[in-house]
Design a protein around this motif. Structure first.
Motif, mmCIF file in Angstrom:
data_model
loop_
_atom_site.group_PDB
_atom_site.id
_atom_site.type_symbol
_atom_site.label_atom_id
_atom_site.label_comp_id
_atom_site.label_asym_id
_atom_site.label_seq_id
_atom_site.Cartn_x
_atom_site.Cartn_y
_atom_site.Cartn_z
ATOM 1 N N GLY A 1 0.790 -1.224 0.000
ATOM 2 C CA GLY A 1 0.000 0.000 0.000
ATOM 3 C C GLY A 1 0.819 1.270 0.000
ATOM 4 O O GLY A 1 0.267 2.381 -0.059
ATOM 5 N N ASP A 2 2.129 1.155 0.061
ATOM 6 C CA ASP A 2 3.019 2.320 0.082
ATOM 7 C C ASP A 2 3.405 2.676 -1.350
ATOM 8 O O ASP A 2 4.263 2.037 -1.957
ATOM 9 N N ARG A 3 2.795 3.716 -1.889
ATOM 10 C CA ARG A 3 3.032 4.077 -3.289
ATOM 11 C C ARG A 3 4.485 4.466 -3.553
ATOM 12 O O ARG A 3 4.985 4.323 -4.670
ATOM 13 N N ASP A 4 5.163 4.978 -2.552
ATOM 14 C CA ASP A 4 6.555 5.395 -2.734
ATOM 15 C C ASP A 4 7.512 4.210 -2.809
ATOM 16 O O ASP A 4 8.676 4.375 -3.210
ATOM 17 N N GLU A 5 7.030 3.035 -2.421
ATOM 18 C CA GLU A 5 7.909 1.867 -2.351
ATOM 19 C C GLU A 5 7.499 0.736 -3.292
ATOM 20 O O GLU A 5 8.106 -0.324 -3.292
ATOM 21 N N THR A 6 6.438 0.945 -4.084
ATOM 22 C CA THR A 6 5.951 -0.155 -4.932
ATOM 23 C C THR A 6 6.999 -0.614 -5.938
ATOM 24 O O THR A 6 7.018 -1.792 -6.331
ATOM 25 N N SER A 7 7.874 0.276 -6.370
ATOM 26 C CA SER A 7 8.888 -0.111 -7.355
ATOM 27 C C SER A 7 9.970 -0.997 -6.747
ATOM 28 O O SER A 7 10.773 -1.591 -7.469
ATOM 29 N N ARG A 8 9.986 -1.094 -5.424
ATOM 30 C CA ARG A 8 11.019 -1.899 -4.762
ATOM 31 C C ARG A 8 10.427 -3.142 -4.070
ATOM 32 O O ARG A 8 11.068 -3.729 -3.210
ATOM 33 N N LEU A 9 9.220 -3.503 -4.460
ATOM 34 C CA LEU A 9 8.626 -4.728 -3.923
ATOM 35 C C LEU A 9 9.457 -5.949 -4.321
ATOM 36 O O LEU A 9 10.089 -5.943 -5.389
ATOM 37 N N PRO A 10 9.462 -6.987 -3.512
ATOM 38 C CA PRO A 10 10.050 -8.258 -3.975
ATOM 39 C C PRO A 10 9.422 -8.655 -5.309
ATOM 40 O O PRO A 10 8.204 -8.593 -5.475
ATOM 41 N N ARG A 11 10.249 -9.055 -6.262
ATOM 42 C CA ARG A 11 9.732 -9.338 -7.599
ATOM 43 C C ARG A 11 8.663 -10.420 -7.586
ATOM 44 O O ARG A 11 7.687 -10.352 -8.335
ATOM 45 N N ARG A 12 8.858 -11.428 -6.764
ATOM 46 C CA ARG A 12 7.875 -12.512 -6.760
ATOM 47 C C ARG A 12 6.531 -12.031 -6.225
ATOM 48 O O ARG A 12 5.479 -12.433 -6.701
ATOM 49 N N LEU A 13 6.541 -11.170 -5.208
ATOM 50 C CA LEU A 13 5.287 -10.620 -4.698
ATOM 51 C C LEU A 13 4.621 -9.756 -5.759
ATOM 52 O O LEU A 13 3.399 -9.817 -5.957
ATOM 53 N N HIS A 14 5.409 -8.966 -6.473
ATOM 54 C CA HIS A 14 4.877 -8.144 -7.564
ATOM 55 C C HIS A 14 4.219 -9.024 -8.627
ATOM 56 O O HIS A 14 3.106 -8.740 -9.102
ATOM 57 N N ASP A 15 4.901 -10.094 -9.010
ATOM 58 C CA ASP A 15 4.357 -10.998 -10.035
ATOM 59 C C ASP A 15 3.082 -11.683 -9.550
ATOM 60 O O ASP A 15 2.139 -11.884 -10.334
ATOM 61 N N LEU A 16 3.042 -12.049 -8.265
ATOM 62 C CA LEU A 16 1.848 -12.694 -7.722
ATOM 63 C C LEU A 16 0.662 -11.748 -7.710
ATOM 64 O O LEU A 16 -0.487 -12.169 -7.938
ATOM 65 N N VAL A 17 0.895 -10.466 -7.448
ATOM 66 C CA VAL A 17 -0.200 -9.483 -7.500
ATOM 67 C C VAL A 17 -0.753 -9.393 -8.921
ATOM 68 O O VAL A 17 -1.976 -9.402 -9.127
#
Length: 520
Positions: A430-446
């Motif tokens: 939910g942190d818009r300032d940090e979405t680009s640094r999410l773990p890649r696997r979590l990003h892909d799962l979303v």
């Protein structure tokens, strides 16, 4: 040559293909190999079976448990396939291949989350109440989701692209929590095991199930070769073999574990079984309320078990068989294995090995194929004598291990850890300032979950309901469901140690940079 529908893969192909690096030359052996090399399978070595095995070589983890279930499943399948008495029934109900049964056994716990069944309960509660996912979380459904969707080691990077037979064999509870199949097995007068709703949570759907709404198409395709052979709510023959093998391994090997570490003690087990045997008639006449009030007195809990068995499984329960099972377990477990404490000696190791081998052999030899089983049983089940013995062995494990206060104390801490970890990951999403640094696997799962829920909203909107039964729609609601499913997918795929270390990192308690590529 006639197309073998059982060997059809998720992508529709009937062959393994020349462009993929499979080593085996038969489709079901290919499936077994794909499961074994999956990182989701490897992680089971760090996932609790009952209590954490960290630092101890004496306790099973989910990996060693799965290997033993596979060993038992293959032995059962080999025995039934070689039996001329069973061959006709096996063919009638869709077939039995030992490779399929073994592969399903290896895959059956892939979706098991950190910290054993405690983790399963915590994630289910969070999924339903925090994220509004009507499916919640269920370890069996998560296993099916992994092999069909979230594992990327298959040729198309969508699941493992396994055959229909193996995918169907993984479906221990071949229904969704709600809706499918229609009519839903929870509405049956005597529902299959696991299909009934929890008494303390009416309206929430089946207590156990093997597929989320996002995998219903995969269920239909996997079960297609069995249409007209078995009922929609029935296990395939191979699923029944896997399910019963799981029961056998659980009943024997967990008792062996807790004897080895000194948790399972001779005196209380001897008192419980001995008192029931000597006072069976007296206890049978006791008022149920008084019996429950005095449950801690020796013999009372075993009598309550006998009554529950009559209420749930009248199709097979027999008082003489129950008494014989109690007597056999007392003679072999109490007067045999537990009579001497485990001290690591050759004699002690031999005693545990003999106990395990003798019981495994007895139970495997007790397997039969039924033409018209009750709704509470698969087509493959144990003979009455062995069925009662497994019930008594599992009672000993639950009563003298799972209900111990020190285990509850340990699990309350683990529940808090998982809840806090989910909160931290959800806050990161939910942190818009940090979405680009999410773990890649979590990003892909979303992204994966968002695509799935968007498709469901377009093709089957009636299936999209919230945890309280309300219809779900709109872009924001779809994003919320996807975010919740992705966090649950991510956390459930961690080992115990990864969950602890990740929370330490997210909360600033770790001074080391994170380096686990499977997580990131």
């Amino acid at each position: 040559m006639q197309r073998d529908e059982r060997a059809v893969r998720r992508d529709g192909a009937a062959e393994t293909g020349d462009t993929w690096s499979d080593l085996a030359d038969t489709p079901y052996r290919v499936d077994r190999d794909r499961i074994v090399v999956s990182p989701f399978f490897a992680r089971l070595g760090g996932v609790t079976q009952v209590v954490s095995a960290a630092g101890s070589g004496l306790l099973h983890n989910r990996l060693t448990h799965s290997l033993k279930v596979a060993q038992v499943a293959r032995a059962v399948a080999d025995r039934l396939v070689d039996s001329p008495v069973s061959a006709e029934l096996i063919a009638k109900f869709g077939g039995l291949d030992p490779d399929v049964a073994e592969a399903a056994a290896l895959a059956h716990d892939l979706g098991h989350p950190p910290f054993g069944h405690l983790g399963e309960q915590v994630l289910d509660r969070i999924a339903r109440h925090r994220f509004g996912l009507a499916d919640g979380f269920e370890g069996n459904a998560q296993s099916f989701r992994i092999i069909t969707t979230t594992d990327v080691r298959g040729p198309s990077a969508i699941g493992l692209d396994l055959t229909a037979a193996v995918r169907a064999a993984v479906l221990k509870y071949p229904w969704a929590r709600l809706h499918r199949p229609d009519p839903h097995p929870s509405t049956m007068p005597n529902p299959p095991r696991g299909a009934a709703e929890p008494k303390d949570a009416p309206g929430t759907g089946s207590a156990k199930f093997s597929a989320y709404l996002t995998e219903l198409d995969d269920v239909a395709q996997a079960r297609a070769p069995f249409v007209g052979r078995i009922e929609p709510w029935q296990q395939t023959i191979e699923a029944s073999v896997m399910d019963t093998a799981d029961d056998i391994a659980y009943a024997i090997h967990d008792l062996q574990d807790f004897h080895r570490i000194g948790v399972l003690q001779h005196a209380p087990v001897a008192a419980e079984l001995g008192q029931w045997l000597s006072r069976a008639l007296e206890l049978a006449e006791m008022d149920s309320a008084k019996l429950a009030a005095d449950e801690r007195k020796p013999g009372h809990s075993l009598e309550l078990l006998r009554r529950r068995m009559h209420a749930r499984d009248a199709w097979i329960v027999d008082d003489d068989a129950f008494a014989a099972a109690v007597a056999r377990v007392r003679a072999d477990l109490v007067d045999g294995l537990l009579a001497q404490s485990f001290d690591g000696s050759i004699e002690a190791e031999q005693a545990t090995a003999v106990f395990s081998a003798r019981w495994t052999s007895r139970l495997v030899e007790g397997m039969v194929v039924l033409e018209s089983p009750t709704t509470r049983s698969g087509h493959v089940t144990l003979r009455p004598a062995q069925w009662h013995e497994v019930a008594v062995l599992k009672f000993v494990h639950r009563h003298f291990v799972l209900l111990r206060p020190e285990l509850a104390l340990h699990q309350r801490g683990q529940a808090s850890l998982l809840t806090t970890l989910v909160d931290a990951l959800d806050a990161w999403l939910g942190d818009r300032d940090e979405t680009s640094r999410l773990p890649r696997r979590l990003h892909d799962l979303v992204e994966l979950a968002h695509a799935e829920f968007t498709e469901l909203a377009a093709t089957a909107p009636e299936l999209l309901v919230g945890a309280t039964g309300e219809q779900v729609g709109g872009a924001d609601a779809i994003r919320g469901l996807a975010r919740g499913r992705a966090v649950i997918d991510f956390v459930s795929s961690l080992t115990d140690a990864q969950a602890v270390a990740l929370l330490d990192a997210l909360s600033g308690r770790s001074s080391q940079p994170w380096s686990d590529s499977f997580v990131l």
